[in-house]
Design an enzyme around this catalytic site. Sequence first.
Site, PDB file in Angstrom:
ATOM      1  CB  CYS A   1      -3.619   3.286  -1.549  1.00  0.00           C
ATOM      2  SG  CYS A   1      -4.848   4.505  -1.177  1.00  0.00           S
TER       3      CYS A   1
ATOM      4  CD  GLN B   1      -6.782  -4.708   4.268  1.00  0.00           C
ATOM      5  OE1 GLN B   1      -7.721  -5.394   4.696  1.00  0.00           O
ATOM      6  NE2 GLN B   1      -6.975  -3.483   3.817  1.00  0.00           N
TER       7      GLN B   1
ATOM      8  CG  ASP C   1       0.613  -2.572   6.204  1.00  0.00           C
ATOM      9  OD1 ASP C   1      -0.352  -2.717   6.986  1.00  0.00           O
ATOM     10  OD2 ASP C   1       0.535  -1.938   5.132  1.00  0.00           O
TER      11      ASP C   1
ATOM     12  CG  HIS D   1      -1.921   0.973   1.384  1.00  0.00           C
ATOM     13  ND1 HIS D   1      -1.679   2.264   1.777  1.00  0.00           N
ATOM     14  CD2 HIS D   1      -3.261   0.886   1.169  1.00  0.00           C
ATOM     15  CE1 HIS D   1      -2.824   2.933   1.801  1.00  0.00           C
ATOM     16  NE2 HIS D   1      -3.800   2.125   1.436  1.00  0.00           N
TER      17      HIS D   1
ATOM     18  CE  LYS E   1      -7.132  -0.457   6.542  1.00  0.00           C
ATOM     19  NZ  LYS E   1      -7.850   0.085   5.384  1.00  0.00           N
TER      20      LYS E   1
HETATM   21  N1  7TS Z   1      -1.732  -0.974   4.600  1.00  0.00           N
HETATM   22  C1  7TS Z   1      -2.647  -1.736   4.001  1.00  0.00           C
HETATM   23  C2  7TS Z   1      -2.278  -3.130   3.588  1.00  0.00           C
HETATM   24  C3  7TS Z   1      -3.924  -1.224   3.787  1.00  0.00           C
HETATM   25  O1  7TS Z   1      -4.824  -1.987   3.201  1.00  0.00           O
HETATM   26  C4  7TS Z   1      -4.228   0.088   4.195  1.00  0.00           C
HETATM   27  C5  7TS Z   1      -5.560   0.731   3.924  1.00  0.00           C
HETATM   28  C6  7TS Z   1      -3.238   0.825   4.840  1.00  0.00           C
HETATM   29  C7  7TS Z   1      -1.994   0.273   5.014  1.00  0.00           C
HETATM   30  C8  7TS Z   1      -3.486   2.212   5.346  1.00  0.00           C
HETATM   31  O2  7TS Z   1      -4.408   2.186   6.370  1.00  0.00           O
HETATM   32  P1  7TS Z   1      -4.945   3.542   6.997  1.00  0.00           P
HETATM   33  O3  7TS Z   1      -5.874   3.100   8.067  1.00  0.00           O
HETATM   34  O4  7TS Z   1      -3.758   4.254   7.511  1.00  0.00           O
HETATM   35  O5  7TS Z   1      -5.617   4.271   5.888  1.00  0.00           O
HETATM   36  N2  7TS Z   1      -6.239   0.165   2.850  1.00  0.00           N
HETATM   37  C9  7TS Z   1      -7.344   0.666   2.273  1.00  0.00           C
HETATM   38  C10 7TS Z   1      -7.969   0.036   1.227  1.00  0.00           C
HETATM   39  O6  7TS Z   1      -7.597  -1.032   0.753  1.00  0.00           O
HETATM   40  N3  7TS Z   1      -9.031   0.753   0.868  1.00  0.00           N
HETATM   41  O7  7TS Z   1      -9.089   1.849   1.650  1.00  0.00           O
HETATM   42  C11 7TS Z   1      -8.049   1.806   2.526  1.00  0.00           C
END
Ligand code: 7TS
Length: 417
Positions: A374, A212, A209, A132, A235
């Site tokens: 992203c 997910q 990371d 990401h 999430k």
């Molecule tokens: N890493 C992964 C693997 C992710 O899927 C996401 C967000 C992030 C980092 C960043 O997370 P945040 O909470 O800091 O935004 N992924 C997604 C997505 O797949 N659709 O919207 C956000």
Amino acid sequence: MATTIDPATAPSLDLERIRADFPILDREVGGNPLTYLDSAATSQKPIQVMDAVDRYYRRSNANVHRGVHQLGNEATDRFEASRVRVAGFIDADPQGLVFVRNTTEALNLVAGSYARELLQKGDRIVLTLMEHHSNLVPWQLAAERAGLQLAFIGLTEDGRLELSNLDELLAPPTRLLSLTHQSNVLGTVNDIAAITAEAHRRDVLVCLDGAQSVPHMRVSTRELGVDFLAFSGHKMCGPMGSGALWARPELLERMPPFLGGGSMIAKVELERSTWNTVPHKFEAGTPDVASAVGLAAACDYLDEVGIERIHAHEQGLVRHMIDVLDESGATVYGPRDLAIHGGAVSFNVADVHPHDTGTILDRLGIAVRAGHHCCQPLMRELDVPATARASVYLYNTHEEIDRLGEGIAEVRRVFRV
Ligand code: 7TS
């Protein structure tokens, strides 16, 4: 590995009861029942979490770590108890748990403090092609400032990490490997315990990371052996703006502060200051106490349902989804092996732009995500501009996956493909 329970034999979830905990699932969208297949972006929230946040504001709200009064003490106790609870969820030492807003902030903290300040010019950081942007851009910024090199683990045809040259990539001057546990696009679950063992053999630190993975499977920092773990509370049924970085406390001790200000200091003079103990050294200013309390309630909720059972349920849904997508003639990206597949599936319907696919599905009340997710470098690797993505969580049903299949048939009708 991801799979510990066979979905075919796992005790199934009481979906009616679970769905009753999520009031938003009763909504209609465009006259159709909401079919929420976008939990990889953010999960919906159960009443148990909303009630915990509400109770905190109604009963205990005050600033933390500074009051001598009853409410200040209560708020501090709730905040610190939440830290212990959230650390317990990832089987980690609470002293290493820093509350942040999301995975992005957590990774920026590691890149901005550890990589930028403690690595030496010429050192190498290894990433992968399935990251990401939040696990790419912070390292690019650190690399530019500190003169570090970046290198990348590639992908196999079926969307797994290409690890045949891992040994070479981990050789000096590599100092740190940062990678995702589960791809938000391909659904691939990486074998972190094995990769971490390889990295540590080479004295390379591992930053995981877990955006997910932590919401969907049992993640133990002790079993995986990682040095840093970033994840987002929003999430995993927690409030928006909740998240955490866990790091080995001895690393946090060595790392300089990321943000300066109140709470993170021990003694302040006009020209210099000394720092609070960890993890407080990394929590400058007034924290989002309510979100921390809500995230702890989310951990309680997920543990009560059972994270292994949630994982097994999702695997059943993903198996069904891949069958439905195959039958509908969609192109499905990522691995076919369920043992390494999490709850997100990317697809395209012939040459229909995924935004059009998403719009038609939305008219039927089906919420999927469309775009580059992203992950622009990964899109380039897959040689597509974008994909549609459906992602599941504990509250999704097999009927909803059937509805997705009907929605794709409608996309085909509308675009005559
Ligand atoms: N890493 C992964 C693997 C992710 O899927 C996401 C967000 C992030 C980092 C960043 O997370 P945040 O909470 O800091 O935004 N992924 C997604 C997505 O797949 N659709 O919207 C956000």
